[in-house]
Design a protein around this motif. Structure first.
Motif, PDB file in Angstrom:
ATOM      1  N   LYS A  32     -39.142 107.276 -26.663  1.00 18.00           N
ATOM      2  CA  LYS A  32     -38.947 106.932 -25.255  1.00 18.00           C
ATOM      3  C   LYS A  32     -37.851 105.871 -25.094  1.00 18.00           C
ATOM      4  N   GLU A  33     -38.152 104.753 -24.446  1.00 13.72           N
ATOM      5  CA  GLU A  33     -37.111 103.752 -24.211  1.00 13.72           C
ATOM      6  C   GLU A  33     -36.688 103.053 -25.491  1.00 13.72           C
ATOM      7  N   GLY A  34     -37.413 103.304 -26.578  1.00 14.68           N
ATOM      8  CA  GLY A  34     -37.012 102.764 -27.875  1.00 14.68           C
ATOM      9  C   GLY A  34     -36.014 103.639 -28.601  1.00 14.68           C
ATOM     10  N   GLY A  35     -35.623 104.781 -28.014  1.00 11.30           N
ATOM     11  CA  GLY A  35     -34.640 105.662 -28.629  1.00 11.30           C
ATOM     12  C   GLY A  35     -35.281 106.752 -29.450  1.00 11.30           C
ATOM     13  N   TRP A  36     -34.824 106.936 -30.696  1.00 11.32           N
ATOM     14  CA  TRP A  36     -35.413 107.934 -31.584  1.00 11.32           C
ATOM     15  C   TRP A  36     -35.446 107.398 -33.010  1.00 11.32           C
ATOM     16  N   ARG A  37     -36.283 108.063 -33.840  1.00  8.82           N
ATOM     17  CA  ARG A  37     -36.468 107.654 -35.219  1.00  8.82           C
ATOM     18  C   ARG A  37     -36.411 108.881 -36.127  1.00  8.82           C
TER      19      ARG A  37
END
Length: 439
Positions: free
Chosen positions: A68-73
């Motif tokens: 989400k707002e943390g991007g991707w992993r």
């Protein structure tokens, strides 16, 4: 040891035979627990949807996830981080991207080169974010190949006063790109993204298109608009005080059967629909309803991550997360069936089989899975997972704060498929020859 068992051992010894160890303990299936978990994600990151990418060299396979707002992993099969993307922020400090769902597909024709792709739905930008998967690329393993000219997915939305008409849609993340699934049509070698619209009963089909500069864009193909009422219930009804009167028409969790072309789409409050992507026809009603509309259902509002385990000869299983809104202020009307995954036959009419939950692995210090949002299965044998693996989002990592709905601590859990299969009184199949690169 009983006298009878002792007599047997003595007789065997007197005959010069070696007695095998005889256990009087009952045999039980291996506990249904995860064997791997990823690091914790705390707010503003919120782990959501995973996708397994199977490498030709199996040990190089990865799990790609939207945060989400943390991007991707990106993680390896031991749950260790390989790569991450953290969005920048605007002038108000708000992240510029909100990656909601992700899926992977293989052998996309990028101007004569075959590449694998990971595609995210970006709710804030209302666009697809497209990445080439390459473990050998020094910039990778994910390399952004999104065309700078890619268009918005939902520039309009249905007019609330007359849904046969549309109105302009603000680019504010409220009625924008939400759930996503990919499908490669082998009959024409084209790759499609199915994307649904937040707060709307809308699913759109987009074709991914290679650009001359080796980026990837998308063009609209088809739209399905579903009803905003179901069995007399207004799905737009809202209530801040009574959760039983608070509804939404939106879809999120989706998966496409890569062999049949059937899209399974979870309308969160209603149930699971089937859409035949080869004919473009959506069935007239969901094949399985939530408990709101069927008191015997194994799925509580809201139905979430959908995924498929592929067996031989068209057999297998469809899994759906009963996220359930079981904690916090929302009551659980039927205890014991939330935080579960419902299992259906893949073939025929998708008959329901049963449900399971994933408990805590005390030996490895891995907590249970609650309110799972996204899920994905690799049917392929992988290192550490000889019969495949189920990846689930855990909405309450470490079971914090009594599961009261206020803690944003999430991560992913990796559970061997044979543990899922053996948790049923009649074990599910573990026999598969499925190849995601050539389904």
């Amino acid at each position: 040891m009983s006298n009878r068992l002792l007599l047997i051992v003595v007789l065997l010894s007197s005959l010069g035979l070696t007695a095998c160890k005889i256990s009087t303990e009952p045999t039980t299936p291996e506990p249904l627990v995860a064997s791997v978990e990823t690091p914790n994600e705390a707010a503003p990151s919120d782990m959501d949807d995973p996708a397994v990418w199977v490498a030709a060299e199996r040990q190089r396979s990865m799990v790609i996830a939207a945060a989400k707002e943390g991007g991707w992993r990106v993680y390896d099969l031991e749950g260790k981080a390989l790569q991450q993307f953290v969005p920048g922020v605007d002038s108000k400090g708000k992240p510029l991207n909100r990656f909601n769902n992700v899926d992977v597909q293989y052998n996309f024709n990028l101007n004569g080169r075959r590449v694998d792709l990971a595609v995210f739905s970006d709710r804030r930008q209302d666009r697809l974010a497209i990445y080439k998967i390459d473990r050998d690329d020094p910039r990778g393993p994910l390399v952004n190949v999104t065309s700078p000219e890619i268009s918005r997915l939902f520039p309009t939305r249905p007019n609330p006063d007359d849904r046969s008409k549309t109105v302009a849609n603000a680019e504010d993340g409220k009625n924008t790109a939400y759930g996503l699934a990919l499908w490669r049509d082998r009959s024409n070698d084209r790759l499609y993204a199915l994307v649904n619209q937040n707060n709307e009963a809308i699913i759109d089909q987009w074709e991914l298109v290679a650009r001359p500069d080796n980026t990837v864009s998308a063009r609209p193909v088809k739209k399905w608009q579903f009803a905003y009422q179901y069995k007399g219930q207004d799905l737009t009804q809202k209530s801040e005080t009574d959760p039983q009167k608070d509804f939404s028409p939106q879809f999120e969790g989706m998966v496409v059967d890569q062999q049949t072309g059937i899209l399974y789409a979870g309308q969160e409050d209603v149930g699971i629909w089937r859409v035949n992507l080869k004919t473009g026809v959506a069935e007239g009603k969901p094949f399985y309803e939530t408990r709101t509309f069927d008191p015997h259902s194994r799925i509580a509002r809201d139905v979430e991550g959908l995924t498929i385990w592929y067996g031989r000869d068209g057999r297998g299983y469809l899994l759906a997360s009963s996220q359930g809104k079981a904690h916090g202020k929302v009551p659980n009307p039927t205890p014991g069936l939330d935080n579960t995954f419902a299992v259906f036959m893949r073939e025929g009419d998708n008959a329901p089989i049963g449900s399971f939950s994933i408990g805590a692995n005390r030996g490895l210090g891995i907590d249970a899975v609650q309110e799972s949002d996204g899920a994905d299965i690799s049917t392929v044998a992988l290192p550490g997972f000889p019969f495949g693996v189920l990846i689930t989002q855990d909405g309450y990592n470490d079971d914090l704060n009594h599961l009261d709905g206020t803690v944003k601590a999430t991560n992913l859990k990796f559970t061997p498929w044979q543990r899922v299969a053996n948790s049923f009184s009649k074990a599910l199949s573990t026999d598969s020859n499925y190849d995601p690169r050539n389904p």
